[in-house]
Design an enzyme around this catalytic site. Structure first.
Site, PDB file in Angstrom:
ATOM      1  N   ASN A   1       0.841  -1.186   0.000  1.00 10.51           N
ATOM      2  CA  ASN A   1       0.000   0.000   0.000  1.00 10.51           C
ATOM      3  C   ASN A   1       0.882   1.245   0.000  1.00 10.51           C
ATOM      4  OD1 ASN A   1      -1.468   2.287   1.231  1.00 10.51           O
ATOM      5  ND2 ASN A   1      -3.148   0.827   1.452  1.00 10.51           N
ATOM      6  N   ALA A   2       0.825   2.011  -1.094  1.00  9.50           N
ATOM      7  CA  ALA A   2       1.685   3.179  -1.240  1.00  9.50           C
ATOM      8  C   ALA A   2       1.403   4.227  -0.164  1.00  9.50           C
ATOM      9  CB  ALA A   2       1.511   3.785  -2.627  1.00  9.50           C
TER      10      ALA A   2
ATOM     11  N   LYS B   1       0.374   3.684   2.969  1.00  8.78           N
ATOM     12  CA  LYS B   1       0.987   3.258   4.231  1.00  8.78           C
ATOM     13  C   LYS B   1       2.508   3.419   4.186  1.00  8.78           C
ATOM     14  CE  LYS B   1      -2.336  -0.129   6.016  1.00  8.78           C
ATOM     15  NZ  LYS B   1      -2.486  -1.523   6.504  1.00  8.78           N
TER      16      LYS B   1
ATOM     17  N   ASP C   1      -1.531  -3.990  11.345  1.00 10.02           N
ATOM     18  CA  ASP C   1      -2.914  -4.254  10.978  1.00 10.02           C
ATOM     19  C   ASP C   1      -3.723  -3.216  11.709  1.00 10.02           C
ATOM     20  OD1 ASP C   1      -4.837  -5.632   9.475  1.00 10.02           O
ATOM     21  OD2 ASP C   1      -5.500  -6.731  11.228  1.00 10.02           O
TER      22      ASP C   1
ATOM     23  N   LYS D   1      -1.552  14.684  10.168  1.00  5.64           N
ATOM     24  CA  LYS D   1      -2.050  13.334  10.403  1.00  5.64           C
ATOM     25  C   LYS D   1      -1.005  12.471  11.085  1.00  5.64           C
ATOM     26  CE  LYS D   1      -3.952   9.235   8.154  1.00  5.64           C
ATOM     27  NZ  LYS D   1      -4.347   8.575   6.881  1.00  5.64           N
TER      28      LYS D   1
ATOM     29  N   PHE E   1      -6.719   7.927   3.178  1.00  6.03           N
ATOM     30  CA  PHE E   1      -7.301   6.807   2.434  1.00  6.03           C
ATOM     31  C   PHE E   1      -8.242   6.071   3.376  1.00  6.03           C
ATOM     32  CE2 PHE E   1      -3.230   5.630   4.263  1.00  6.03           C
ATOM     33  CZ  PHE E   1      -3.480   4.427   4.901  1.00  6.03           C
ATOM     34  N   GLY E   2      -8.899   5.047   2.868  1.00  3.01           N
ATOM     35  CA  GLY E   2      -9.797   4.264   3.716  1.00  3.01           C
ATOM     36  C   GLY E   2     -10.970   5.092   4.204  1.00  3.01           C
ATOM     37  N   TYR E   3     -11.206   5.009   5.510  1.00  5.25           N
ATOM     38  CA  TYR E   3     -12.353   5.684   6.118  1.00  5.25           C
ATOM     39  C   TYR E   3     -12.052   7.129   6.536  1.00  5.25           C
ATOM     40  CZ  TYR E   3     -14.238   0.931   6.487  1.00  5.25           C
ATOM     41  OH  TYR E   3     -14.693  -0.336   6.204  1.00  5.25           O
TER      42      TYR E   3
END
Length: 203
Positions: free
Chosen positions: A10-11, A13, A74, A179, A157-159
């Site tokens: 995952n770029a 991350k 994770d 962030k 990304f994600g939520y």
């Protein structure tokens, strides 16, 4: 320069982890590389039912395959009213791994009849540092906030676009520096920094 392999392709991350490591003085000279840099390393199936189990599976497999220290995480979103779900299934909540918008749409549909003040949620991250000899270090980080049905922001990304912080901004509205100062992943990695410094630099 010492290298540590991040067990993800995952770029987002990878970029986030590289920025966090670069901000920690004790880790000067440590280079974070993606497992994608190694042609013969297979993807690890996440068969665990906890964040720690999945992170450990990935970290140990990559450390063994590359012969280098490996970091795996994770992470996921836990919504109080859903009993902590999506949790470890966050990335594939809608059925397809990494389908961010589909995951958001499903989660918002599932909480559509819940009052806004009852949408407390938190991100959880477990980070595992594994060495080729089987040694491991485990650390956790959390970030608390709430769901918002108003998707905002172009970052992250994600939520991130529906996770609202106490100051009213979503994670997706923060720049990467902001962030990385508060994220669940940053907290977990910063909790791991003494372990990393000891293992990777001998300090």
């Amino acid at each position: 320069m010492r290298e540590v392999v991040l067990a993800t392709r995952n770029a987002g991350k990878l970029r986030e982890m590289q920025e966090i490591v670069a901000s920690v003085p004790e880790l000067a000279g440590v280079k974070v590389v993606s497992v994608a840099s190694f042609e013969d390393v297979d993807d690890v199936v996440e068969t665990g039912v906890t964040f720690e189990e999945n992170a450990a599976l990935k970290a140990h497999a990559v450390a063994k395959a590359t012969g280098l220290p490996a970091i795996a995480d994770d992470s996921g979103l836990a919504v109080d009213v859903l009993g902590g779900c999506p949790g470890v299934f966050s990335a594939r909540w809608s059925g397809a791994h990494g389908a961010d918008q589909a995951n958001i749409d499903l989660l918002l549909a599932q909480t559509g009849d819940v009052d806004a003040e009852r949408l407390a949620a938190h991100f959880v991250c477990c980070v595992v540092l594994a060495l080729p000899d089987g040694t491991e270090r485990v650390r956790f980080g959390e970030l608390h906030g709430r769901l918002t049905r108003d998707q905002r922001g172009a970052g992250g990304f994600g939520y991130d676009p529906i996770f609202e912080l106490p100051d009213g901004r979503t994670l997706a509205e923060l720049d990467s520096q902001e962030k990385n100062a508060i994220s669940h992943r940053a907290k977990a990695l910063h909790a791991l920094r003494a372990d990393l410094a000891e293992v990777l630099t001998g300090s």
